[in-house]
Design a protein around this motif. Sequence first.
Motif, PDB file in Angstrom:
ATOM      1  N   ARG A 228       0.828  -1.207   0.000  1.00 56.19           N
ATOM      2  CA  ARG A 228       0.000   0.000   0.000  1.00 56.19           C
ATOM      3  C   ARG A 228       0.861   1.255   0.000  1.00 56.19           C
ATOM      4  NH1 ARG A 228      -1.178   3.221   4.025  1.00 56.19           N
ATOM      5  NH2 ARG A 228      -0.446   1.729   5.595  1.00 56.19           N
ATOM      6  N   LEU A 229       1.889   1.284   0.838  1.00 59.43           N
ATOM      7  CA  LEU A 229       2.761   2.451   0.893  1.00 59.43           C
ATOM      8  C   LEU A 229       3.528   2.635  -0.415  1.00 59.43           C
ATOM      9  CD1 LEU A 229       4.099   1.989   4.523  1.00 59.43           C
ATOM     10  CD2 LEU A 229       2.709   3.901   3.717  1.00 59.43           C
TER      11      LEU A 229
ATOM     12  N   SER B 112       1.454   4.424  -2.981  1.00 62.40           N
ATOM     13  CA  SER B 112       0.956   5.750  -2.618  1.00 62.40           C
ATOM     14  C   SER B 112       2.111   6.737  -2.534  1.00 62.40           C
ATOM     15  CB  SER B 112       0.221   5.695  -1.276  1.00 62.40           C
ATOM     16  OG  SER B 112       1.138   5.506  -0.206  1.00 62.40           O
ATOM     17  N   ASN B 113       1.750   8.007  -2.350  1.00 60.70           N
ATOM     18  CA  ASN B 113       2.753   9.051  -2.171  1.00 60.70           C
ATOM     19  C   ASN B 113       2.875   9.472  -0.707  1.00 60.70           C
ATOM     20  OD1 ASN B 113       3.371   9.297  -4.961  1.00 60.70           O
ATOM     21  ND2 ASN B 113       1.482  10.489  -5.262  1.00 60.70           N
ATOM     22  N   VAL B 114       2.344   8.642   0.193  1.00 61.77           N
ATOM     23  CA  VAL B 114       2.350   8.969   1.619  1.00 61.77           C
ATOM     24  C   VAL B 114       3.625   8.431   2.267  1.00 61.77           C
ATOM     25  CG1 VAL B 114       1.140   8.681   3.812  1.00 61.77           C
ATOM     26  CG2 VAL B 114      -0.161   8.930   1.679  1.00 61.77           C
TER      27      VAL B 114
END
Length: 227
Positions: free
Chosen positions: A149-150, A153-155
């Motif tokens: 998931r990370l 994403s750009n988080v």
Amino acid sequence: MRPAFLAVEGVDGCGKTGIVAAIVNHLASHGIDVLATREPGGTHQGEQIRSLILSGADDAWDPHSELLLMTAARVEHVRRVILPAVASGRSVVSDRYVGSTIAYQGAGRGMSVDFITGLHAAAVGDVWPDLTIILDLDAGIGLSRSRRRLGASNVDEGRFETLDLEFHRRIRQSYLDQARISPDRHVVVDASGTPAEVLDRTLFAIDAWNAQRQHGSSLQLNFQGGT
């Protein structure tokens, strides 16, 4: 249901965020005024601390600094969000609370649980969830999910995902230990299977807890399903 403070806990990748949203929708559909929040976060101050504590390399913070930052965010969260909401008649559902600190900084980092709970008592007070829902999942499965998931994403919140599998296994065991020590305030939900299956188990457990709450009885430690 009279106003309640619920927390959702579990290893990284267990599906907490989606479950919190589903719980809020479920309660709201029954006419319950409910607020969703998260830790670290929930306030402007807490979100600033979140950006510091969840990003960068693992050695960015000494474990004691990490614990103090988590506690500082919680003080603001409790004083500004949780207590005012419950006092006004709203229920609160939090994505993580002090159970995460006991698991991550306690079992994970090796810090004294007595020290952590003592700091909580001194800084936050005797504020604990009415019910903590532990989404129990194999640590390896959860870690793989969270890293994927990370990566997509750009988080930048993957500091704990850089730690090895043994760290995350200690986290899982800590949650199970917390439920064993205080079964009247915890329910363990099997978080394997499809999202719909996990959601069904969780909502059924909450409804069962609420029904038993009215009669003063307690939940069973492990909850595998409701259908």
